[in-house]
Design a protein around this motif. Sequence first.
Motif, short mmCIF file in Angstrom:
data_model
loop_
_atom_site.label_atom_id
_atom_site.label_comp_id
_atom_site.label_asym_id
_atom_site.label_seq_id
_atom_site.Cartn_x
_atom_site.Cartn_y
_atom_site.Cartn_z
N UNK A 228 -5.92 56.38 51.99
CA UNK A 228 -6.07 54.88 51.90
C UNK A 228 -5.75 54.19 53.10
N UNK A 229 -4.61 54.63 53.41
CA UNK A 229 -3.95 54.13 54.71
C UNK A 229 -5.09 54.33 56.10
N UNK A 230 -5.50 55.53 56.02
CA UNK A 230 -6.25 55.79 57.22
C UNK A 230 -7.68 55.11 57.16
N UNK A 231 -8.27 54.85 56.14
CA UNK A 231 -9.29 54.09 55.78
C UNK A 231 -9.24 52.82 55.62
N UNK A 232 -8.21 52.09 55.33
CA UNK A 232 -7.97 50.45 55.20
C UNK A 232 -7.30 49.80 56.15
N UNK A 233 -6.14 50.65 56.65
CA UNK A 233 -5.02 49.89 57.05
C UNK A 233 -5.33 50.08 58.74
N UNK A 234 -4.84 48.94 59.43
CA UNK A 234 -4.48 49.30 60.97
C UNK A 234 -3.11 49.29 61.53
N UNK A 235 -2.28 49.16 60.15
CA UNK A 235 -0.74 49.50 60.55
C UNK A 235 -0.17 50.04 59.45
N UNK A 236 0.73 50.65 59.95
CA UNK A 236 1.54 51.47 58.70
C UNK A 236 3.15 51.19 58.77
N UNK A 237 3.66 50.77 57.55
CA UNK A 237 5.19 50.67 57.96
C UNK A 237 5.63 51.92 56.71
N UNK A 238 6.81 52.56 56.96
CA UNK A 238 7.27 53.66 56.37
C UNK A 238 8.74 53.11 55.87
N UNK A 239 8.97 53.11 54.75
CA UNK A 239 10.41 52.72 54.24
C UNK A 239 11.02 54.21 53.45
N UNK A 240 12.21 54.17 53.88
CA UNK A 240 12.92 55.34 53.06
C UNK A 240 14.33 54.84 52.82
N UNK A 241 15.01 55.27 51.85
CA UNK A 241 16.10 54.74 51.53
C UNK A 241 16.61 53.15 51.61
N UNK A 242 15.41 52.28 51.48
CA UNK A 242 15.43 51.07 51.63
C UNK A 242 15.57 50.29 53.09
N UNK A 243 15.25 51.32 54.09
CA UNK A 243 15.19 51.02 55.55
C UNK A 243 13.83 51.31 55.85
N UNK A 244 13.47 50.30 57.14
CA UNK A 244 12.22 50.76 57.61
C UNK A 244 12.44 51.70 58.75
N UNK A 245 11.62 52.69 58.49
CA UNK A 245 11.99 53.86 59.40
C UNK A 245 10.62 54.09 60.57
N UNK A 246 9.43 53.35 60.27
CA UNK A 246 8.35 53.36 60.97
C UNK A 246 7.58 52.23 61.09
N UNK A 247 6.95 51.61 62.18
CA UNK A 247 6.09 50.47 61.92
C UNK A 247 5.05 50.50 63.12
N UNK A 248 3.92 51.10 62.86
CA UNK A 248 2.94 51.20 63.87
C UNK A 248 1.83 51.83 63.30
N UNK A 249 1.12 52.51 64.01
CA UNK A 249 -0.41 52.88 63.61
C UNK A 249 -0.16 54.54 62.92
N UNK A 250 -1.20 54.78 62.14
CA UNK A 250 -1.03 56.02 61.39
C UNK A 250 -0.98 57.40 62.44
N UNK A 251 -1.93 57.14 63.62
CA UNK A 251 -1.79 58.45 64.44
C UNK A 251 -0.36 58.39 65.18
N UNK A 252 0.42 57.19 65.23
CA UNK A 252 1.80 57.27 65.83
C UNK A 252 2.71 57.93 64.79
#
Length: 340
Positions: A228-252
């Motif tokens: 879904x992310x690969x085909x729809x989004x240009x940016x992905x944010x990853x949250x874990x234990x209530x904190x943002x641990x990644x904000x960038x592209x999927x390749x990153x």
Amino acid sequence: MSFRTDERKELVESESGDDVIVLEGLEKEFAVRRKTAFLRYEKRAVRAVDGISFRVRRGEMVGYIGPNGAGKSTTIKMLTGILTPTGGRLRVAGLDPARQRLALTRRIGVVFGQRTTLWWDLPLIDSYRLMRHLYDVPLARYRETLDRCVEQLELADLLHVPVRQLSLGQRMRGDIGAALLHSPEVLYLDEPTIGLDVFSKARVREFLRALNAEQGTTVLLTTHDLTDIEQVCTRVMVIDHGRLVHDGDLAGLHALGESERMLVLDLERELPAVSVPGARTVRVEGPRQWLAFPAGASAAPLVARIAADYPLADLSVREPDIESVIARMYARGRSAAVTS
Ligand SMILES: Nc1ncnc2c1ncn2[C@@H]1O[C@H](COP(=O)(O)OP(=O)(O)OP(=O)(O)O)[C@@H](O)[C@H]1O
């Protein structure tokens, strides 16, 4: 966390007109009671969202992912005004969701993969008519939006069918149509492809891309399916234990976790392990073989090479699951910390 008046003023002033979602140190703490013994309870605070800051620009398509219990739904509930933050600051389309919830509902659309907003016993079109009245959508605009949704989501044959008789994929398309009837600027989708077959998933993804290209709708998508992310989004944010641990592209994200995708090959007959540069064979079972390759790399040259050298009957590419990407990201972080 709370902001003083001068800090708040500073934040408002630094806000760009292009930012449609703004979170500054957002927090949500739940007070939970746990039974410890007979008639004895212990009060405990659960920090579901622990100081998250990000901005989403108008027209962006952003994935919001993380393992179970990471805090995704809690964030979405705060963004829609269902939950009130216990700290930090939040603006959606310039509004404070918790305090201006009614005004906000006219500017946002929400789709929950696991729940429907449609009336179960009514034909789809009746739900749509009710929504038009609820949102006070002018008739001409309603008709125009409905026509577009019917065409692009292929709803023509479904409009007069009671919702309970629709398949999951049909119901999901119906729900997406319902969320768009009032032409929202921001669309939140919570697991919109969950349980759908590959064709229905592809249809939903294609529709979201077209919606964004034609209407400029901002999309925030939570999902466990990295395709879904690969085909729809240009940016992905990853949250874990209530904190943002990644904000960038999927390749990153893949590069960070050194994650791998899997090429599943069906050969015309049983053969020794396939050997091809850029991938390693991790499993052989009869004529089926599994080859791992870096998730950030393209599968196309690998497939071309294999098709030229081996009798290939069929193949598919499997994305790594979110849990393993995040686990690898942490493992890498730990080993970097040890070696540095
Ligand atoms: N109403 C509530 N009361 C107490 N704790 C809650 C409440 N809602 C969520 N939590 C807790 O907050 C944390 C984050 O939950 P949340 O539902 O936001 O996660 P999620 O990332 O959406 O997970 P999933 O992918 O499983 O839906 C979890 O520990 C959860 O148990």
